[in-house]
Design a protein around this motif. Structure first.
Motif, PDB file in Angstrom:
ATOM      1  N   PHE A  84     -16.193 -22.851  14.612  1.00  9.28           N
ATOM      2  CA  PHE A  84     -17.386 -23.390  14.229  1.00  9.28           C
ATOM      3  C   PHE A  84     -17.497 -24.795  14.928  1.00  9.28           C
ATOM      4  CE2 PHE A  84     -17.801 -21.006   9.924  1.00  9.28           C
ATOM      5  CZ  PHE A  84     -18.844 -20.418  10.418  1.00  9.28           C
ATOM      6  N   LEU A  95     -24.673 -28.482  11.270  1.00  6.82           N
ATOM      7  CA  LEU A  95     -24.550 -27.466  10.292  1.00  6.82           C
ATOM      8  C   LEU A  95     -23.010 -26.728  10.748  1.00  6.82           C
ATOM      9  CD1 LEU A  95     -25.570 -25.769   7.718  1.00  6.82           C
ATOM     10  CD2 LEU A  95     -26.317 -24.404   9.539  1.00  6.82           C
ATOM     11  N   LEU A 126     -19.742 -26.551   8.445  1.00  6.52           N
ATOM     12  CA  LEU A 126     -19.309 -25.385   7.967  1.00  6.52           C
ATOM     13  C   LEU A 126     -17.939 -25.404   8.526  1.00  6.52           C
ATOM     14  CD1 LEU A 126     -22.254 -22.839   8.580  1.00  6.52           C
ATOM     15  CD2 LEU A 126     -21.332 -23.604   6.619  1.00  6.52           C
ATOM     16  N   LEU A 175     -21.202 -16.273   6.257  1.00  5.56           N
ATOM     17  CA  LEU A 175     -21.751 -17.641   5.351  1.00  5.56           C
ATOM     18  C   LEU A 175     -22.627 -18.093   6.553  1.00  5.56           C
ATOM     19  CD1 LEU A 175     -21.646 -19.459   3.198  1.00  5.56           C
ATOM     20  CD2 LEU A 175     -20.121 -20.821   4.331  1.00  5.56           C
ATOM     21  N   LEU A 176     -22.354 -18.299   7.907  1.00  6.53           N
ATOM     22  CA  LEU A 176     -23.382 -19.011   8.793  1.00  6.53           C
ATOM     23  C   LEU A 176     -24.504 -18.244   9.158  1.00  6.53           C
ATOM     24  CD1 LEU A 176     -23.473 -20.934  11.114  1.00  6.53           C
ATOM     25  CD2 LEU A 176     -22.548 -19.252  12.892  1.00  6.53           C
ATOM     26  N   PHE A 216     -26.829 -18.825   6.516  1.00  8.30           N
ATOM     27  CA  PHE A 216     -27.823 -20.150   6.793  1.00  8.30           C
ATOM     28  C   PHE A 216     -28.727 -19.928   7.699  1.00  8.30           C
ATOM     29  CE2 PHE A 216     -24.385 -22.858   4.635  1.00  8.30           C
ATOM     30  CZ  PHE A 216     -24.927 -23.694   4.052  1.00  8.30           C
ATOM     31  N   LEU A 217     -28.347 -19.228   8.571  1.00  6.50           N
ATOM     32  CA  LEU A 217     -29.275 -18.853   9.785  1.00  6.50           C
ATOM     33  C   LEU A 217     -30.591 -18.034   9.294  1.00  6.50           C
ATOM     34  CD1 LEU A 217     -27.165 -17.791  12.816  1.00  6.50           C
ATOM     35  CD2 LEU A 217     -28.239 -20.083  12.263  1.00  6.50           C
ATOM     36  N   PHE A 228     -33.079 -20.670   7.964  1.00  6.03           N
ATOM     37  CA  PHE A 228     -33.742 -21.332   8.986  1.00  6.03           C
ATOM     38  C   PHE A 228     -34.667 -20.461   9.925  1.00  6.03           C
ATOM     39  CE2 PHE A 228     -29.953 -23.969   7.998  1.00  6.03           C
ATOM     40  CZ  PHE A 228     -30.863 -25.198   7.198  1.00  6.03           C
TER      41      PHE A 228
END
Lengths: 637, 321, 225
Positions: free
Chosen positions: B184, B305, B309, C21-22, C25-26, C29
């Protein structure tokens, strides 16, 4: 005024600097009792490292301002405002601040605190013929009193457990955790109100700009630090051993103040209001560092707590220097152009080269850019926050980096804000007749500005000396000296250890200058040295006029739009009879509507109920008094 | 700290500075070349930026008569600030004395200093474009900075240091680990690098369309050696980000000792990494279109973000409870 | 537990979970519905990959089955159905700007931290190496819920609902290496049926209020305005 008051100010300042420095360096602890108090409430004073540091800070700023004031107040001589009042209240104000940091008992502290608040009220309303100054003064007075009351209650809690109003008695007292937290909350509210923390900051951007500029410098640069001193003395010295929960509160409140302060600063067009909001930001940064310190000491990391504490003290000192510099610079601009609105300025650097240079250095410092002083204290704060991995709690391990990211955002927006201030006011071309006619200010003012900017540079390049000097305070309050920070000689600043992080400001500065020198030496030789002057190119659009430049409002527009949820923005375009569109923009502090006005209405409503007591009949009033007396006697017995 | 007196170390620093300055135009040329190939065009030679720079250095300087002395000092200041920042990023070998002088936060600080003056210089002449560029640049940087620091914090949380040499050494010592936090942080730093160096989709380095430019708008009034320095500084900045990303996240190959063979391997390794990174950049610039300015906050929000993360997954997944 | 003590394959489980998890979030949005469906498909694909990895580490055969099932259903079938639905409803070009994007992001991050805090006591039980992932899966569930709160478009809400189910599935795989196969099959078909039912519902909603914007549902209120 100029003959009597200013030399007296200078003498007092010199004494304050000498005494403060001596106390700080030799870690003195001198006590005395002045024959001023009441028989059972002696007026005790004490000079130790902590008060020495703040005394030195007050003295230093005052001393440098005394070079500035004579030329600046000359302008008021022809005005209708009374100069003796200005001089007298300035003197009382300074005395009040010095007494606050010297006080060694709640009685002396509160009396000096109120002296400081009241005298600064009269300085705020110095030009009282303008209604907005009177309004600002009223808000200031009101909030200063609410804050003072809260501090008094805080001392009351301490005195109840310590059985006395002397600080020694309070220090010896041990409070249960609940009462300690209540006392802390009261102190935070009271001192935070004076320091301008969110959401109790409303007086600050109203009151600081309307005072004469050197007074604004004193209020922003010094008086806010006295409030920080109050919280330090109360929490770290009298209460002792802060809990980590207090640290979280301080950290969050500080982060909110820093971010909101700088965003509002970005939106301002009035140069002094902008600086006042930037004070909210910097106080927020100081409180963040204090919060980190409390967090680490509450979780059993005394060394890290000391780094955070030193960062807070360092930033307090830095803010005193660069904010005074900026307010005095704004005063110089005001003196030369009689303008406070950025959109009426422009091109001042070429008309006031010295002022322009010094204000530029102030802008670099306040934007926390290396190698100046603002960067060092923010760097220390970052280093403290980065030690989050030592925390046991995963939540805190996340919280600390997130607040550090808020600090980074704050720093970057601060840089944008001061690019705006400097670019609009000093660069480009003059936007008004006043700005075109501006002339360089007299030598005394320039000298004062210059010495402040020199201080900013020195504090930025020689951080190790400052930190070893601050060792006395941390030794007194936390029993730590931060010896490892300066263990590798004066060149190296290593807050935790040499492996973790190090910064050598002198060498970096020298390196940057060296590269500059080489680049300039190599490139500016021979035939190509000549420079031809011509019209701006501007993508070939031809000679632009001064009205085509970006204005302060335009510069802030992208920021305004991105953070639009946080502001109350009203934009409108109206056409007048000649069909010339006029653009108006008003930005309000949303807290004003959501926080202050409801409270105001509540107070109004309850006042309307209580007013029934006021019937006009003396006997009824006496009856109330009798009833109160009886109840109090019953309570005591 | 004892390294201070060691002359050999300082020769290494000087050598690194020279390499940064001399290699920077090449990276830009490489990206341009790959882009041209991808778009079926015939690209300029890899030496073209050098020709441009030397031509600009020989030209006479023309300065607007509304400009102040700050305008003339800024190119030198920006150039030296960027070079100071570059001197602290290990290029060929892990250990550099300059990383002790200035850690990664100071590096960010010096880049911010360069940007501060760049924006001021844009506003100095008093044209509309300069102010526009300055205003936009400060917005972008304000949103990029927290994202960048969040990514850096994620790195330093596990390395327990902000000294770049120590961070790289830490990554080398732990060997190949598939760490979500680093993944990330890498993505976040890539997005930030794109925004900070003014590449597509945030800014277009090749455009002179008035309303879309950011960096170009600020240096519009520069000419001659001033312009050369500004362009050169921007190229060094791109190289700096490239080296930072490739050496921190993929440090393998970097010299751990200052011997000739190790340094040679280090040089080859960084060359290979930069060639790859340049290709990635060129491909992404070909695939993605330039954004509107007010889409950029969403782009940088994504970067933040990702950084956040990274931090969260470091705490949740990678540490013992 | 230390990441360095695990092998590369086990480490990749964590990477997949973090990426899932990412993607949540995507999803939050992503303004375009078709792109949302793609992200959702990627999330299903990742879950299948993760399950397969866990299965290969633990040598459990029924997990391979559920991995295949996940791939089929969540990676391919449901996205395909949603695509068809979007085409039928003529929503291919529908785009929705999320209001207060930064606030929603902060709320999402807050939910992740909250899930971590909630899961702390569970994670202390030595269930499996992958127990830390439980916090992430709980976060995915809550992010799906947040999506349904933040979005006004019905189809987007359904995708949020489906991604909640993804979170539950991840929790089961991570905490106890999967549920009994019968339960998994049951849930999988539930989701499938739900997807079909939602499709039918959309047409009814659109017929009655001529919009798929849930804020328009207030029209149905009998209260006088």
């Amino acid at each position: 005024m100029r003959v009597v008051v200013i030399p007296l100010m200078a003498i007092s300042a010199v004494f304050a600097v000498v005494a403060g420095f001596a106390a700080l360096q030799q870690e003195l602890s001198l006590t005395a009792t002045l024959p001023l108090g009441l028989p059972w409430l002696p007026w005790q004073i004490r000079l130790d490292s902590t008060s020495g540091f703040f005394l030195m800070l007050i003295g230093l700023v005052t001393l440098l301002i005394t070079f500035y004031a004579p030329a600046y107040v000359r302008e008021f001589e022809s005005g209708q405002d009374s100069l003796p009042a200005l001089g007298g209240f300035t003197g009382i104000f300074l005395a009040g601040m010095q007494m606050v940091v010297l006080a060694d008992g709640a009685f002396a502290f509160m009396v000096s605190w109120e002296v400081m608040s009241l005298s600064s009220y009269f300085l705020v309303t110095f030009q009282h013929e303008k209604p907005e100054n009177r309004r600002a003064g009223f808000i200031y007075l009101l909030m200063a009193h609410v804050g003072g009351l809260s501090i008094l209650l805080g001392f009351g809690v301490m005195a109840a457990f310590g059985h006395g109003f002397a600080f020694d008695a309070m220090r010896a007292a041990t409070l249960p955790t609940t009462w300690a937290s209540i006392a802390f909350a009261l102190a935070l509210f009271g001192f935070g109100m004076k320091a301008g923390l969110l959401p109790i900051h409303a007086w600050l951007p109203e009151a600081h700009p309307v005072a004469p500029s050197h007074i604004s410098a004193l209020m922003s640069g010094v008086m806010l630090k006295v409030a920080v001193y109050g919280l330090l003395r109360f929490t770290w010295d009298l209460l002792g051993n802060p809990l980590w929960q207090w640290g979280v509160v301080l950290l969050l409140v500080g982060a909110a103040s820093a971010l909101a302060g700088v965003l509002f600063a970005m939106m301002q067009q009035d140069i002094k209001r902008l600086l006042a909001y930037s004070s909210v930001e910097n106080i927020g940064i100081i409180f963040m560092a204090l919060g980190l310190s409390a967090l680490f000491s509450g979780t059993g990391h005394p060394v890290l707590a000391t780094i955070g504490f030193v960062a807070a003290l360092y930033h307090a000192l830095n803010h005193a220097m660069f904010k005074s510099l900026m307010f005095l610079g704004a005063g110089a601009v005001l003196h030369a152009s009689h303008e406070r609105n950025l959109d009426q300025m422009g091109g001042l650097l070429r008309r006031m080269p010295w002022t322009g240079l010094f204000v530029l250095l102030g802008c670099i410092s306040i934007s926390a850019l290396p190698p100046f002083n603002g960067f060092v204290s923010e760097w220390l704060t970052f280093q403290t926050a980065l030690q989050a991995w030592t925390m046991d709690s995963g939540i805190l391990r996340i919280l600390l980096p997130v607040t550090a990211a808020v600090l980074a955002l704050t720093g970057a927006i601060a840089a944008a804000t001061f690019v705006k201030l400097y670019g609009i006011a000093f660069l480009g071309r003059a936007r008004s007749r006043h700005a075109r006619r501006a002339r360089e200010v007299p030598f005394g003012m320039r000298f004062s500005l210059g010495s402040f900017s020199l201080m900013c540079l020195l504090l930025g390049i020689f951080p190790t000396q400052v930190i070893s000097l601050l060792g006395g305070i941390t030794n007194q309050l936390m029993g730590q000296r931060l010896a490892q920070a300066t263990a590798h000689g004066w060149l190296w600043l290593t807050p935790v250890s040499a492996e973790t992080a190090s910064y050598s400001a002198p060498l970096v500065f020298a390196g940057a200058l060296g590269i500059w020198w080489i680049a300039q030496g190599l490139l500016r030789r021979g035939r190509v040295r000549k420079i031809r002057r011509g019209d701006p190119w501007d993508c070939g659009f031809g000679m632009p006029d001064a009205r085509m430049q970006y204005t302060a409002v335009a510069f802030a527009q992208p920021m305004r739009r991105v953070f639009s949820t946080l502001f109350d923005v009203k934009e409108s375009i109206e056409q007048d009879k000649a069909e010339i569109p006029r653009y108006t923009l008003t930005i309000h502090d949303p807290l004003w509507y959501r926080f202050y006005l409801p409270i105001g209405r509540l107070v109004d409503a309850s006042a309307r109920r209580i007013v029934r007591l006021q019937s006009g009949n003396v006997r009824i009033y006496l009856g109330w008094s009798l009833a109160t007396l009886v109840i109090l006697l019953w309570l005591i017995s | 700290m004892a390294d201070l007196l060691n002359l050999k170390e300082w020769v290494a620093v000087l050598g690194q500075l020279l390499m940064f300055a001399l290699a920077a135009p090449m990276l830009v040329a490489w990206v341009k070349r790959v882009k041209c190939v991808l778009q079926n065009r015939k690209g300029p030679s890899l030496l073209q930026p050098y020709r441009d720079l030397s031509k600009l250095l020989k030209k006479e300087v023309r300065v607007a008569h509304t400009a102040s002395p700050l305008f003339r000092a800024t190119p030198y200041l920006v150039f030296s600030a960027v070079l100071v920042a570059a001197s602290t990023v290990p290029l060929l070998q892990v250990h550099l004395p300059t990383t002790a002088l200035a850690d990664v936060i100071v590096l960010v600080g010096f880049l911010a200093l360069a940007r501060f003056f760049l924006a001021l210089a844009g506003m100095d002449v008093g044209t509309a474009f300069g102010g526009m560029g300055a205003s936009r640049e400060m917005l972008i940087s304000a949103l990029a900075e927290p994202a960048m620091l969040m990514a850096i914090f994620t790195l330093t949380m596990s390395a327990h240091s902000t000294n770049l040499s120590s961070v790289i050494q830490h990554v080398l010592d732990t060997g190949l680990l598939l760490r979500p936090s680093l993944l990330f942080a890498l993505l976040a730093l890539l997005l930030v690098a794109i925004a900070e160096t003014g590449r597509i989709p945030v800014d277009n380095p090749a455009t002179h369309l008035e309303l879309t430019m950011v960096h170009e708008a600020m240096i519009l009034e520069y000419s001659g050696r001033h312009l050369a320095l500004m362009e050169w500084a921007a190229q060094i900045k791109l190289l700096l980000y490239g080296v930072l990303i490739s050496n921190v996240f993929f440090p393998w190959g970097i010299a751990e000792t200052a011997t000739a063979p190790a340094l040679a391997i280090g040089a080859l390794a960084i060359l290979a990494k930069l060639v790859t990174l340049g290709m990635v950049l060129a491909v992404s610039e070909t695939l993605v279109a330039k954004m509107r300015l007010f889409r950029v906050p969403a782009f940088l929000n994504l970067a933040f973000l990702l950084g956040l993360l990274g931090m969260l997954s470091y705490v949740i997944l990678e540490t013992s409870l | 537990m230390n990441l360095a003590q695990l092998g590369l394959v086990e480490q990749s489980i964590f990477v997949f979970a973090a990426l899932a998890l990412l993607l949540s979030f995507l999803l939050l949005f992503q303004g375009r519905l078709t792109a949302m469906v793609h992200v959702f498909a990627w999330q299903g694909f990742l879950l299948a990959l993760l399950t397969a990895t866990v299965a290969s580490v633990e040598h459990s055969h029924h997990l391979f089955l559920s991995a295949a099932l996940t791939l089929m259903l969540k990676g391919l079938m449901i996205p395909w159905m949603l695509h068809r639905l979007i085409r039928k409803l003529h929503l291919e070009r529908h785009q929705e700007r999320l209001q207060h994007q930064a606030l929603v992001m902060m709320a999402g991050a807050g939910l992740v931290i909250f899930s971590y805090w909630v899961v702390l006591p569970i994670a202390r039980l030595e269930l499996a190496n992958t127990r830390n992932i439980v916090a992430l899966s709980l976060a995915i569930v809550q992010l799906g819920m947040l999506l349904m709160v933040a979005r006004r478009q019905v189809v987007a809400q359904v995708i949020g609902f489906m991604s909640m189910e993804n979170g539950l599935f991840l929790a089961a795989v991570a905490a106890t290496y999967g549920m009994p196969l019968v339960v998994e099959l049951g849930i999988a078909f539930d989701v499938l049926v739900a997807a079909i039912l939602f499709g039918v519902f959309f047409f009814h909603i659109r017929d009655s209020i001529e919009s798929l914007d849930v804020d328009q549902l207030t029209q149905l209120s009998e209260e006088e305005r």
